[in-house]
Write a protein that holds these residues in place. Structure first.
Motif, mmCIF file in Angstrom:
data_model
loop_
_atom_site.group_PDB
_atom_site.id
_atom_site.type_symbol
_atom_site.label_atom_id
_atom_site.label_comp_id
_atom_site.label_asym_id
_atom_site.label_seq_id
_atom_site.Cartn_x
_atom_site.Cartn_y
_atom_site.Cartn_z
ATOM 1 N N LEU A 5 -25.867 9.227 23.592
ATOM 2 C CA LEU A 5 -25.107 9.202 21.901
ATOM 3 C C LEU A 5 -26.907 8.930 20.988
ATOM 4 C CD1 LEU A 5 -23.422 8.758 19.846
ATOM 5 C CD2 LEU A 5 -23.707 5.826 19.375
ATOM 6 N N LYS A 6 -26.899 10.173 20.878
ATOM 7 C CA LYS A 6 -27.645 10.479 20.241
ATOM 8 C C LYS A 6 -27.939 10.440 18.681
ATOM 9 C CE LYS A 6 -31.968 13.539 19.810
ATOM 10 N NZ LYS A 6 -31.759 15.119 20.778
ATOM 11 N N ILE A 7 -28.121 9.751 17.779
ATOM 12 C CA ILE A 7 -28.204 9.704 16.127
ATOM 13 C C ILE A 7 -29.527 10.275 15.256
ATOM 14 C CG2 ILE A 7 -28.140 8.269 14.459
ATOM 15 C CD1 ILE A 7 -25.954 6.060 16.089
ATOM 16 N N LYS A 8 -29.551 11.033 14.759
ATOM 17 C CA LYS A 8 -30.022 11.715 14.538
ATOM 18 C C LYS A 8 -30.797 10.882 12.046
ATOM 19 C CE LYS A 8 -30.175 16.023 15.579
ATOM 20 N NZ LYS A 8 -30.121 18.112 15.428
ATOM 21 N N MET A 9 -32.204 10.338 12.594
ATOM 22 C CA MET A 9 -31.918 9.635 11.400
ATOM 23 C C MET A 9 -33.542 10.331 10.647
ATOM 24 S SD MET A 9 -31.162 5.393 12.556
ATOM 25 C CE MET A 9 -31.630 5.056 10.638
ATOM 26 N N LYS A 10 -34.127 10.437 9.601
ATOM 27 C CA LYS A 10 -35.116 10.196 9.518
ATOM 28 C C LYS A 10 -36.219 9.651 9.425
ATOM 29 C CE LYS A 10 -34.039 13.717 5.363
ATOM 30 N NZ LYS A 10 -34.306 13.843 4.407
ATOM 31 N N ILE A 11 -37.069 9.330 9.736
ATOM 32 C CA ILE A 11 -38.268 8.417 9.536
ATOM 33 C C ILE A 11 -38.077 6.919 8.670
ATOM 34 C CG2 ILE A 11 -39.575 9.304 8.429
ATOM 35 C CD1 ILE A 11 -41.972 8.119 10.982
ATOM 36 N N GLY A 12 -37.879 7.513 7.917
ATOM 37 C CA GLY A 12 -37.939 6.074 6.759
ATOM 38 C C GLY A 12 -36.413 5.369 6.962
ATOM 39 N N SER A 13 -35.800 5.839 6.780
ATOM 40 C CA SER A 13 -34.647 5.274 7.416
ATOM 41 C C SER A 13 -34.523 4.390 8.469
ATOM 42 C CB SER A 13 -33.043 6.144 7.867
ATOM 43 O OG SER A 13 -33.057 6.871 6.106
ATOM 44 N N LYS A 14 -35.258 5.196 9.560
ATOM 45 C CA LYS A 14 -36.008 4.554 11.336
ATOM 46 C C LYS A 14 -36.538 3.015 10.718
ATOM 47 C CE LYS A 14 -35.326 8.272 14.281
ATOM 48 N NZ LYS A 14 -36.080 8.761 14.775
ATOM 49 N N ILE A 15 -37.018 3.396 10.280
ATOM 50 C CA ILE A 15 -38.231 2.465 9.662
ATOM 51 C C ILE A 15 -37.259 0.890 9.445
ATOM 52 C CG2 ILE A 15 -40.012 1.440 8.064
ATOM 53 C CD1 ILE A 15 -41.515 3.853 8.806
ATOM 54 N N PHE A 16 -36.319 2.011 7.917
ATOM 55 C CA PHE A 16 -35.930 0.206 7.496
ATOM 56 C C PHE A 16 -34.727 -0.166 8.275
ATOM 57 C CE2 PHE A 16 -32.225 -0.656 4.256
ATOM 58 C CZ PHE A 16 -32.704 -1.208 3.403
ATOM 59 N N VAL A 17 -33.604 0.218 8.720
ATOM 60 C CA VAL A 17 -33.205 -0.742 10.001
ATOM 61 C C VAL A 17 -33.637 -0.981 10.842
ATOM 62 C CG1 VAL A 17 -31.139 0.201 11.783
ATOM 63 C CG2 VAL A 17 -30.907 1.680 9.691
ATOM 64 N N THR A 18 -35.077 -0.651 11.626
ATOM 65 C CA THR A 18 -35.692 -1.682 12.393
ATOM 66 C C THR A 18 -36.250 -2.794 11.532
ATOM 67 O OG1 THR A 18 -35.990 0.877 13.312
ATOM 68 C CG2 THR A 18 -37.558 -1.570 13.898
ATOM 69 N N TYR A 19 -36.097 -2.267 10.315
ATOM 70 C CA TYR A 19 -37.242 -3.907 9.865
ATOM 71 C C TYR A 19 -36.212 -4.974 9.665
ATOM 72 C CZ TYR A 19 -38.448 -6.159 5.185
ATOM 73 O OH TYR A 19 -38.889 -7.446 4.430
ATOM 74 N N MET A 20 -34.871 -4.242 9.114
ATOM 75 C CA MET A 20 -33.657 -5.478 9.065
ATOM 76 C C MET A 20 -32.820 -5.835 10.152
ATOM 77 S SD MET A 20 -33.297 -5.185 5.583
ATOM 78 C CE MET A 20 -32.113 -6.265 5.064
ATOM 79 N N LEU A 21 -32.981 -4.696 10.954
ATOM 80 C CA LEU A 21 -32.829 -5.255 12.781
ATOM 81 C C LEU A 21 -33.744 -6.688 13.020
ATOM 82 C CD1 LEU A 21 -31.749 -2.894 14.426
ATOM 83 C CD2 LEU A 21 -30.018 -4.115 13.537
ATOM 84 N N LEU A 22 -34.401 -6.301 12.907
ATOM 85 C CA LEU A 22 -35.758 -6.997 13.111
ATOM 86 C C LEU A 22 -35.614 -8.841 12.099
ATOM 87 C CD1 LEU A 22 -39.346 -5.568 13.550
ATOM 88 C CD2 LEU A 22 -37.553 -6.475 14.768
ATOM 89 N N LEU A 23 -35.631 -8.681 11.135
ATOM 90 C CA LEU A 23 -35.394 -9.348 9.829
ATOM 91 C C LEU A 23 -33.744 -10.292 10.515
ATOM 92 C CD1 LEU A 23 -36.105 -11.063 7.172
ATOM 93 C CD2 LEU A 23 -34.697 -9.573 6.093
ATOM 94 N N VAL A 24 -33.358 -9.932 10.795
ATOM 95 C CA VAL A 24 -31.328 -10.012 10.881
ATOM 96 C C VAL A 24 -31.254 -11.144 12.410
ATOM 97 C CG1 VAL A 24 -29.286 -9.969 11.666
ATOM 98 C CG2 VAL A 24 -30.332 -8.546 9.511
ATOM 99 N N ILE A 25 -32.209 -10.409 13.017
ATOM 100 C CA ILE A 25 -32.094 -11.315 14.874
ATOM 101 C C ILE A 25 -32.935 -12.905 14.248
ATOM 102 C CG2 ILE A 25 -33.572 -11.278 16.677
ATOM 103 C CD1 ILE A 25 -32.922 -7.891 16.346
ATOM 104 N N THR A 26 -33.875 -11.840 13.236
ATOM 105 C CA THR A 26 -35.011 -13.570 13.546
ATOM 106 C C THR A 26 -34.551 -14.606 12.268
ATOM 107 O OG1 THR A 26 -37.235 -12.003 13.232
ATOM 108 C CG2 THR A 26 -37.337 -14.284 11.588
ATOM 109 N N PHE A 27 -33.364 -14.427 11.459
ATOM 110 C CA PHE A 27 -32.558 -15.457 10.844
ATOM 111 C C PHE A 27 -32.039 -15.979 12.193
ATOM 112 C CE2 PHE A 27 -34.893 -13.738 6.830
ATOM 113 C CZ PHE A 27 -35.271 -15.067 6.525
ATOM 114 N N LEU A 28 -30.728 -14.616 12.387
ATOM 115 C CA LEU A 28 -30.362 -15.565 13.080
ATOM 116 C C LEU A 28 -30.703 -16.412 14.243
ATOM 117 C CD1 LEU A 28 -27.537 -12.680 13.483
ATOM 118 C CD2 LEU A 28 -27.327 -14.925 12.724
ATOM 119 N N VAL A 29 -31.666 -15.798 14.769
ATOM 120 C CA VAL A 29 -32.433 -17.348 15.406
ATOM 121 C C VAL A 29 -32.897 -18.527 15.171
ATOM 122 C CG1 VAL A 29 -34.026 -17.734 17.608
ATOM 123 C CG2 VAL A 29 -33.409 -15.762 17.613
#
Length: 461
Positions: A5-29
């Motif tokens: 599964l290959k999802i095409k995303m712009k680099i800005g969206s990749k940075i934003f999604v990665t940032y939010m995922l790290l944030l959510v994981i950090t808060f859940l932990v």
């Protein structure tokens, strides 16, 4: 069967999604860890308080008998328990050494019921229980204090802390969302500018600089990008001038060859004129060959580093060889070449190419000198400085800055390639060359070469 599964995303969206995922994981932990550790801490703290309460009650009964003598004993025990309850909030059971219940704040009759109750409460995790011995003065055990504290209050406090933390997370998440969006824009905006600038490059538009002031690696990239743009612009303009000049330089001899060849073919020239036309064809062919050879040679030494063969050579012998090569030409024009100083410098040089560089410079001097060319050598700041001075008319205004360009020819110039070749050879030796007018007249070519151009060998002076 593997499905990718290959999802095409712009680099800005990749940075934003990665940032939010790290944030959510950090808060859940952080949530899970905080909730678990805070509950454990509250249980441990409650147990500690019960132990302190048990020791307090044990001290109260240290000198009092643990016997049930009726109403008076119950009143006596109740007063002591009330004193303890002012300090701790728990169910209290007092037993003697025979495990007979002397006093209890809960309805219970014997020790077995205490064990059943304790197991039941602990299994359901509704209470925290501790048992503290009561000692006599001689340190013998005369009874026990059993305390039960409700876990419900602990859980309520823990839930309250969790809700507070949850609200804090929501506020922090909103702030982080805004910061992430701004961060994404700050990172992608200069990249978009770089992308747009690259599209202009494809159209050979190198005029405007890219202005990015981020103070980080992207700004460094933009600076390098602007430098590259200026170099590309320079090379593009140079290529255009080269094509214009080469077309002109090739066109002149080709037209002469074609014109004379057609004249011979059509019988326009006859007799001795045929020989003259053939001589013109031969001369222009030789000129054309020389021009092509020099262009190929210049291109080769500018782009292929391994064409140079550096070895330990005597620089004075190289200069003398170049002088001997142009002596006949100088004699024909009654020009004297004088070597004023004679330094015995040995270093790592490409002998053949350096001889060619000096021949081109001396040939240029012979073309414009009136009667004398002077060669001076000296050591300046650990470098060898060679000056070739002629007594001609010197350079016209600004001409000295152009003479090393390809196809630039002054009055009575040759192919316009010779000095460009000399410059390329000298720079390949980590040296430099410049030209300027002499006082009161004439021109000076100053060549600077390192005494030690190749670090593999030591220079000898």
């Amino acid at each position: 069967m593997v499905i990718k599964l290959k999802i095409k995303m712009k680099i800005g969206s990749k940075i934003f999604v990665t940032y939010m995922l790290l944030l959510v994981i950090t808060f859940l932990v952080a949530f899970g860890s905080f909730r678990f550790l805070s509950y454990k801490y509250l249980i441990a703290e409650t147990r500690e308080q019960l132990l302190k309460g048990g020791k307090l009650i044990s001290e109260l009964y240290k000198t009092a008998p643990l016997v049930d003598t009726g109403i008076r004993s119950q009143i006596y025990n109740k007063r002591r328990i009330e004193v303890a309850n002012r300090i701790i909030d728990a169910h209290i059971i007092i037993m003697n050494r025979d495990k007979k219940i002397i006093y209890s704040t809960v309805k219970i009759d014997n020790y077995n019921e205490i064990l059943d109750l304790s197991n039941k409460l602990n299994n359901h995790r509704e209470y925290v229980s501790v048992r503290t011995p009561i000692y006599e003065k001689n340190h013998n055990i005369k009874g026990y204090v059993v305390l039960f504290a409700k876990v419900r209050e602990i859980k309520r406090l823990n839930n309250l802390m969790f809700i507070t933390q949850l609200f804090s997370f929501i506020i922090a998440a909103v702030i982080a969302l805004i910061i992430g969006y701004l961060l994404k824009n700050s990172l992608t905006r200069p990249l978009k500018l770089l992308t747009e600038k690259t599209k202009y490059f494809s159209l050979k538009k190198f005029d405007s600089d890219l202005e990015i002031n981020t103070g980080d690696e992207i700004e460094e990239l933009a600076t390098s990008f602007n430098q590259m743009a200026r170099r590309l612009k320079y090379y593009d303009e140079r290529q255009k001038r080269f094509l214009q000049n080469i077309s002109h330089e090739l066109k002149t001899p080709l037209m002469a060859i074609q014109g004379n060849a057609e004249a011979i073919k059509d019988g326009i020239v006859q007799g001795i004129e045929v020989d003259n036309s053939l001589e013109i064809i031969i001369a222009e062919s030789q000129r054309l060959k020389k021009l092509v050879d020099e262009i190929i040679y210049l291109t080769k030494i500018e782009n292929v580093n391994d064409t140079f063969n550096f070895n330990e050579r005597n620089l004075n012998e190289i200069i003398l060889t170049a002088v001997r090569s142009v002596k006949n030409l100088a004699d024909q024009k009654a020009i004297t070449i004088e070597i004023k100083s004679n330094l015995d410098i040995i270093g790592n040089y490409d002998k053949e190419k350096l001889i060619r560089a000096f021949i081109n410079i001396l040939g240029n001097g012979i073309r414009y000198a009136k009667s004398l060319i002077l060669i001076e050598s000296s050591i300046v700041d650990d470098k060898i400085e060679i000056k070739i001075i002629d007594d001609g008319n010197g350079f016209k205004d600004g001409e000295e800055k152009k003479i090393f360009e390809r196809f630039y020819k002054g009055e009575n110039g040759g192919t316009g390639i010779g000095l460009a070749i000399s410059k390329a050879i000298i720079e390949a030796h980590k040296g430099s060359i410049e030209a300027y007018n002499n006082t009161p007249n004439g021109a000076i070519f100053k060549i600077t070469l390192p005494i030690y151009p190749n670090k593999s060998n030591n220079p000898k002076v």
